[in-house]
Structures are given as C-alpha cells and as structure tokens.
Design an enzyme around this catalytic site. Structure first.
Site, PDB file in Angstrom:
ATOM      1  CB  CYS A  94      -0.984  -0.033   1.157  1.00  0.00           C
ATOM      2  SG  CYS A  94      -2.363   1.131   0.956  1.00  0.00           S
ATOM      3  CG  HIS A 191      -3.675  -3.564   2.910  1.00  0.00           C
ATOM      4  ND1 HIS A 191      -2.734  -3.122   3.810  1.00  0.00           N
ATOM      5  CD2 HIS A 191      -4.210  -2.462   2.330  1.00  0.00           C
ATOM      6  CE1 HIS A 191      -2.705  -1.793   3.792  1.00  0.00           C
ATOM      7  NE2 HIS A 191      -3.592  -1.366   2.904  1.00  0.00           N
ATOM      8  CD  GLU A 193      -1.496  -6.037   5.307  1.00  0.00           C
ATOM      9  OE1 GLU A 193      -2.051  -4.958   5.581  1.00  0.00           O
ATOM     10  OE2 GLU A 193      -1.068  -6.300   4.161  1.00  0.00           O
TER      11      GLU A 193
END
Length: 220
Positions: A94, A191, A193
């Site tokens: 990001c 993202h 994660e």
C-alpha cells in the site's frame, strides 16, 4: 530463518501485527520499528501501509494528501535506497508501494477521485476488486493473469520511477503492483497481510503467497 526489518506506521506495539503474523507464517523472523535508522543487518525490508507520502517528495503541492508523516518519509526513503544499493529484497505494501515509486523518482496520484474511490477506498471494510497481472510478472507467477484482491487506498502510483514496471492494474487502470526488473523488489497496492491465515477471505486470493515469495528471496 530470514530476519526482516518491518517499518511500521506508528510506534504502537501492535502497529504491524498483521504483517508480523504473515511474515511468521511464511517462516520468517522480524523486528518491527517505527522510523528506523538505516540498518542493513537484516535480510530484507518490509514497508507497511499508513498515511500519505508528502507531495513535496515528488515535486507537487498538496492536492488531497492526508496524514503525512515527514519523519517516516525521510527514514523510509533512506531505507529503500540503502537496501536497493545492497541488493537486498524489499516488499512494499500500500503506502509501501507508493514510497518505493517515489524513492525511484516516480510520482503519485494524490486522490483517485469520486469515480474511483468507491471501488478502492476503505470505509467500514476493505473493498474487493479484480486486477490483471502482466505475463511473466511476479504476481502472474503466483496467481495467474486475473484475480481478486482487497483494497483500502485513495492514492496510487502515477508516473513510474526509474526502471519501474507497473506489473498489475485494476480494471480501470489503477496501478496495483510494481517491480524493478533484475532486483528482488515488489510493491503491491492491496493488503496481502489482511487476506491470509486467519484473515483469509473467500472472495480474494491467499496473500500468503506474496510473503512466501518475499521470505524465499530473503534466504538467497
């Protein structure tokens, strides 16, 4: 086990918890720092999400940039240059993708505007949309030519930096990944994660593949 420097958005202890969990699941070790000095004792660098990069860093006035942290900009730009010069792997997520582009001389779109923000900007939860990866790109190798990811941003890479290849885009053309051919470097606008492990979601790919790619590069 590769040892990763995670550059966090704030000094809070849980500032990078999801990133830490993803690195750990990919069989990596880590230390998390906010505004770290240049430290090349690590095997790789992970740049996390957060506020916007100061527009002055890419030669613009502020036209919609938010939550600017000048000290974080300074330290992360220095880290990128040092790790690039050392040939060590970098993963930018990001804001991390955006700081990579700026560090390499590129620019950013400061706000995607009313037409694109509804598809990319997080309000109550991440958005989900499809992206297309260039053939032979890192993401194409991991996920194929077309796949779905999450989304939580209002800025994006614009003019690519020196040598940078925009290797994936959304259906509307927003930059979703960048690479620097010949270097172990990947930036993604989404993202990963937040779409792996206990956060794996049925409407997107497993982001863990990106962290496994990164940790594998850090072993070499």
């Amino acid at each position: 086990m590769p040892y990763i420097l995670i550059s966090a958005a704030t000094p809070k202890p849980d500032a990078a918890l999801n990133y830490e969990n993803a690195v750990r699941a990919a069989d990596g070790n880590f230390i998390t720092r906010y505004c770290s000095g240049v430290d090349l004792s690590f095997d790789g660098l992970l740049l996390t999400g957060g506020g916007d990069v100061a527009p002055a860093r890419y030669g613009q006035e502020n036209h919609g940039s938010l939550l600017i942290d000048l000290e974080r900009d300074r330290t992360e730009l220095a880290l990128v240059r040092a790790y690039l010069d050392a040939g060590k792997p970098i993963l930018g997520i990001c804001r991390g993708m955006q700081i990579l582009n700026v560090a390499l001389g590129g620019t950013l779109i400061q706000d995607l505007g009313d037409n694109l923000n509804p598809f990319h900007r997080r309000i109550d939860a991440d958005k989900v949309h499809s992206i297309a990866a260039q053939e032979d790109s890192i993401l194409h190798t991991l996920y194929g030519p077309l796949f779905s990811v999450n989304s939580a941003h209002h800025q994006a890479a614009d003019a690519p930096g020196n040598g940078v290849v925009i290797s994936a885009r959304s259906e509307a053309g927003v930059a979703e990944a960048l690479e620097l051919p010949g270097k172990p470097l990947l930036g993604v606008q989404f993202h990963p994660e937040r779409m792996t492990g206990t956060l794996l979601r049925p409407d997107a790919v497993d982001g863990g593949a990106i962290f496994r790619w990164f940790i594998d590069k850090c072993r070499k």
